[in-house]
Design a protein around this motif. Structure first.
Motif, PDB file in Angstrom:
ATOM      1  N   ALA A  64      -4.466   6.943   8.444  1.00 35.96           N
ATOM      2  CA  ALA A  64      -4.002   5.963   7.420  1.00 35.96           C
ATOM      3  C   ALA A  64      -2.651   6.410   6.856  1.00 35.96           C
ATOM      4  CB  ALA A  64      -4.978   5.808   6.483  1.00 35.96           C
ATOM      5  N   HIS A  67       1.510   2.983   2.209  1.00 32.87           N
ATOM      6  CA  HIS A  67       2.391   2.050   2.220  1.00 32.87           C
ATOM      7  C   HIS A  67       2.691   1.407   0.815  1.00 32.87           C
ATOM      8  CE1 HIS A  67       1.084   1.244   6.381  1.00 32.87           C
ATOM      9  NE2 HIS A  67      -0.043   1.650   5.990  1.00 32.87           N
ATOM     10  N   MET A  72       4.679  -4.676   2.712  1.00 35.96           N
ATOM     11  CA  MET A  72       3.531  -5.678   3.216  1.00 35.96           C
ATOM     12  C   MET A  72       3.976  -6.952   3.607  1.00 35.96           C
ATOM     13  SD  MET A  72       0.463  -4.256   2.915  1.00 35.96           S
ATOM     14  CE  MET A  72      -0.623  -5.591   2.857  1.00 35.96           C
ATOM     15  N   ARG A  78       0.109  -9.456  12.424  1.00 34.11           N
ATOM     16  CA  ARG A  78       0.148  -7.992  12.558  1.00 34.11           C
ATOM     17  C   ARG A  78      -1.113  -7.306  12.378  1.00 34.11           C
ATOM     18  NH1 ARG A  78       4.484  -5.907   8.244  1.00 34.11           N
ATOM     19  NH2 ARG A  78       3.755  -3.970   9.228  1.00 34.11           N
ATOM     20  N   VAL A  79      -2.203  -8.046  12.024  1.00 39.59           N
ATOM     21  CA  VAL A  79      -3.538  -7.360  11.789  1.00 39.59           C
ATOM     22  C   VAL A  79      -4.098  -7.063  13.092  1.00 39.59           C
ATOM     23  CG1 VAL A  79      -5.783  -7.491  10.805  1.00 39.59           C
ATOM     24  CG2 VAL A  79      -3.708  -8.521   9.559  1.00 39.59           C
ATOM     25  N   ASP A  83      -9.643  -5.949  12.850  1.00 42.86           N
ATOM     26  CA  ASP A  83      -9.947  -6.915  11.543  1.00 42.86           C
ATOM     27  C   ASP A  83     -10.188  -8.478  11.825  1.00 42.86           C
ATOM     28  OD1 ASP A  83      -9.812  -7.353   8.947  1.00 42.86           O
ATOM     29  OD2 ASP A  83      -7.681  -7.828   9.014  1.00 42.86           O
ATOM     30  N   ASP A 356      -7.963   3.443   9.614  1.00 46.51           N
ATOM     31  CA  ASP A 356      -6.709   2.756   9.503  1.00 46.51           C
ATOM     32  C   ASP A 356      -6.652   1.351   8.949  1.00 46.51           C
ATOM     33  OD1 ASP A 356      -3.644   2.800   9.553  1.00 46.51           O
ATOM     34  OD2 ASP A 356      -4.076   1.493  11.619  1.00 46.51           O
ATOM     35  N   GLN A 357      -7.662   0.644   9.612  1.00 52.25           N
ATOM     36  CA  GLN A 357      -7.771  -0.573   9.196  1.00 52.25           C
ATOM     37  C   GLN A 357      -8.151  -0.895   7.865  1.00 52.25           C
ATOM     38  OE1 GLN A 357      -6.487  -3.153  10.953  1.00 52.25           O
ATOM     39  NE2 GLN A 357      -6.963  -4.580   9.296  1.00 52.25           N
ATOM     40  N   LYS A 360      -5.357  -0.471   5.268  1.00 51.51           N
ATOM     41  CA  LYS A 360      -4.454  -1.657   5.519  1.00 51.51           C
ATOM     42  C   LYS A 360      -5.137  -2.911   4.618  1.00 51.51           C
ATOM     43  CE  LYS A 360      -2.169  -0.475   9.692  1.00 51.51           C
ATOM     44  NZ  LYS A 360      -1.820  -0.819  10.703  1.00 51.51           N
ATOM     45  N   THR A 361      -6.576  -2.872   4.916  1.00 53.83           N
ATOM     46  CA  THR A 361      -7.274  -4.153   4.327  1.00 53.83           C
ATOM     47  C   THR A 361      -7.470  -4.027   2.655  1.00 53.83           C
ATOM     48  OG1 THR A 361      -8.581  -4.464   6.123  1.00 53.83           O
ATOM     49  CG2 THR A 361      -9.271  -5.586   4.371  1.00 53.83           C
ATOM     50  N   LYS A 364      -3.825  -4.626   1.188  1.00 55.44           N
ATOM     51  CA  LYS A 364      -3.646  -6.151   1.445  1.00 55.44           C
ATOM     52  C   LYS A 364      -4.536  -6.835   0.393  1.00 55.44           C
ATOM     53  CE  LYS A 364      -3.480  -9.467   5.073  1.00 55.44           C
ATOM     54  NZ  LYS A 364      -3.986  -9.888   6.657  1.00 55.44           N
TER      55      LYS A 364
END
Length: 504
Positions: A64, A67, A72, A78-79, A83, A356-357, A360-361, A364
């Motif tokens: 990760a 960000h 964003m 991009r996901v 996801d 990593d996901q 990002k989630t 978001k």
């Protein structure tokens, strides 16, 4: 006639892969639980290591990165595929769940310290994708409720307005294991942007919560709340509470003189104090309160708006050691060794991508919550908007169950303090005239106020009449909802209230 025959039938069944189970599990883990889970994975998988421990630099990208909101975009293209798969499967699995069930989803509630978190043996699954004998299915949560959960549940039923409910939750976060309020009221009022009187009024309501004496700011106040409930509080008792230091020194003569009572009355008063509970929260389960480490930081952006960043200190950075993978792959001789190495490599790669996901989630979802509640950050708790999981999920193109998992046990640091992400969700009731929505807490408060006025007006209101009055003021609500709110407030039915008025 009875007989045997062969038939071919085509059907669909949902099978959740171990990797998908793991991705779902990772979303709802707190940063402390995630760290424990990662440690367990590092112990059992020789190909995994932390990024800062890589001596060669020949490893995969870090799990990760930090960000900020300016980077964003909410472009779903991009996901990553993981996801999309997670949301698609979640839609199938949880699509029929109620909002309350989505909020408390627990996918295979397995301890995070075990090496097999979320990894059931699906090779033994039947044709429908289920495990035999109920294995791997969701189990009911049988643990004892914590003091904070107990208080939060009562706050939700106290008839607070959205702003007062937010104040109550903030106060509850400052309660220690013994049930005492340790935060400063002036500090709470300042960071929430409300008056001191408003905070004190909310605290006064919270002092009516069970167990009696909870959220007191001192031992004398805790004992006073219990004495008031027992109708045993009088000026003499107040004097005794003001002089507990004399009682501790066993200076009964000075104590009797200060309270203006004789020896018999003093003995009775002391016996009453001994029957009270100086630590009202001690009887509740749960681990001692942990220091909250925020998962997300929110700061005012000099260019305007708010800057949302992940807390990099809470993100485990894992990599797969490619060099070591090459060495052990070349040295594997038997099929068992080759299979073990391949499984470790696949699991390591998936875990790195899943972490990593997950990061990002979280970013978001947090960014959208901040966008929805920017007025609260700028002006205070009075400007907290009604918000639910669906609104956030629709805005960022995710499923409600995913948003629910992301907001569980995650905290955000803001200029107004540290809050759990779920703090920003307040229920809303639609307006009958198409105007702004009304929070459920505010509607409950109005229902309670209407019923409290019955004794003054002499007119007992039925649930149907309450619905009519609320509809006239622009609140679209069903009779069963009014009944549910009334029961949550522990208010008898109109028939029982009529009988009470006649006999009272």
């Amino acid at each position: 006639m009875l007989g045997q025959r062969l038939e071919i039938r085509q059907g669909q069944g949902l099978v959740i892969t171990p990797q998908l189970q793991q991705a779902i599990k990772l979303l709802q883990l707190s940063n402390l639980e995630l760290d424990a889970f990662v440690e367990a994975e590092l112990e059992k998988n020789p190909l995994l290591q932390r990024e800062d421990a890589d001596p060669t630099g020949e490893a995969d990208a870090p799990a990760a990165e930090t960000h900020d909101a300016s980077e964003m975009t909410f472009d779903e293209g991009r996901v990553q595929d993981a996801d999309r798969a997670l949301d698609a499967r979640s839609d199938d699995v949880y699509g029929d769940a109620s909002p309350g069930e989505r909020t408390s989803d627990r996918m295979e509630d397995v301890g995070v310290g075990e090496a097999q978190v979320g990894l059931n043996d699906w090779s033994r699954a039947g044709s429908g994708g289920g495990l035999p004998d109920g294995e791997g299915r969701e189990q009911p949560d049988t643990r004892e409720a914590t003091l904070w959960e107990h208080l939060q549940a009562q706050a939700s039923q106290a008839g607070f307005t959205p702003a007062d409910h937010a104040i109550a939750l903030t106060l509850i976060d400052s309660v220690d294991e013994g049930g005492y309020l340790r935060g400063e009221l002036a500090e709470t009022a300042d960071r929430l942007g409300v008056s001191m009187d408003r905070v004190e009024a909310v605290l006064a309501t919270c002092h009516g919560f069970e167990p009696t004496g909870v959220m007191a700011r001192s031992v004398p106040e805790c004992l006073k709340l219990q004495l008031v409930e027992r109708n045993r509080f009088d000026p003499a008792m107040q004097c005794l509470l003001d002089n507990l230091d004399l009682l501790a020194k066993r200076d009964l003569s000075a104590l009797r003189k200060a309270c203006g009572v004789d020896g018999e009355d003093m003995a009775e008063m002391i016996a009453e104090l001994k029957a009270l509970t100086p630590r009202p929260g001690a009887g509740f389960g749960g681990e001692p309160a942990q220091t909250v480490i925020p998962d997300v930081h929110v700061r005012a952006d000099p260019a305007g708006g708010w800057k949302v960043e992940l807390n990099s200190d809470t993100l485990p950075r894992l990599i797969m050691d490619k060099r070591y993978h090459g060495v052990v792959s070349a040295g594997a001789r038997s099929d068992t060794e080759k299979t073990f190495v391949a499984e470790c490599a696949a699991q390591a790669s998936w875990l790195v991508k899943s972490l990593d996901q997950r990061a990002k989630t979280i970013l978001k979802v947090s960014s959208e919550i901040v966008r929805q509640q920017d007025a609260f950050l700028a002006f205070g708790v009075e400007f907290l908007r009604p918000l639910n999981l669906k609104t956030v999920a629709d805005a960022i193109g995710m499923h409600e169950s995913t948003v629910s998992r992301v907001t569980s046990n995650k905290y955000v640091s803001t200029p107004r303090g540290v809050f759990e992400l779920k703090f920003f969700f307040t229920a809303a009731i639609q307006s009958s005239d198409g105007g702004a929505t009304h929070s459920a807490e505010a509607v409950r408060h109005r229902i309670k106020a209407m019923i409290d006025g019955e004794a003054r007006d002499g007119d007992v209101l039925s649930d149907d009449r309450i619905v009519e009055i609320l509809n006239e003021t622009g609140i679209d609500i069903a009779r069963r909802t009014v009944a549910k709110y009334r029961e949550a407030l522990r208010i008898p039915s109109s028939v029982q209230r009529k009988r009470m008025l006649r006999t009272g």
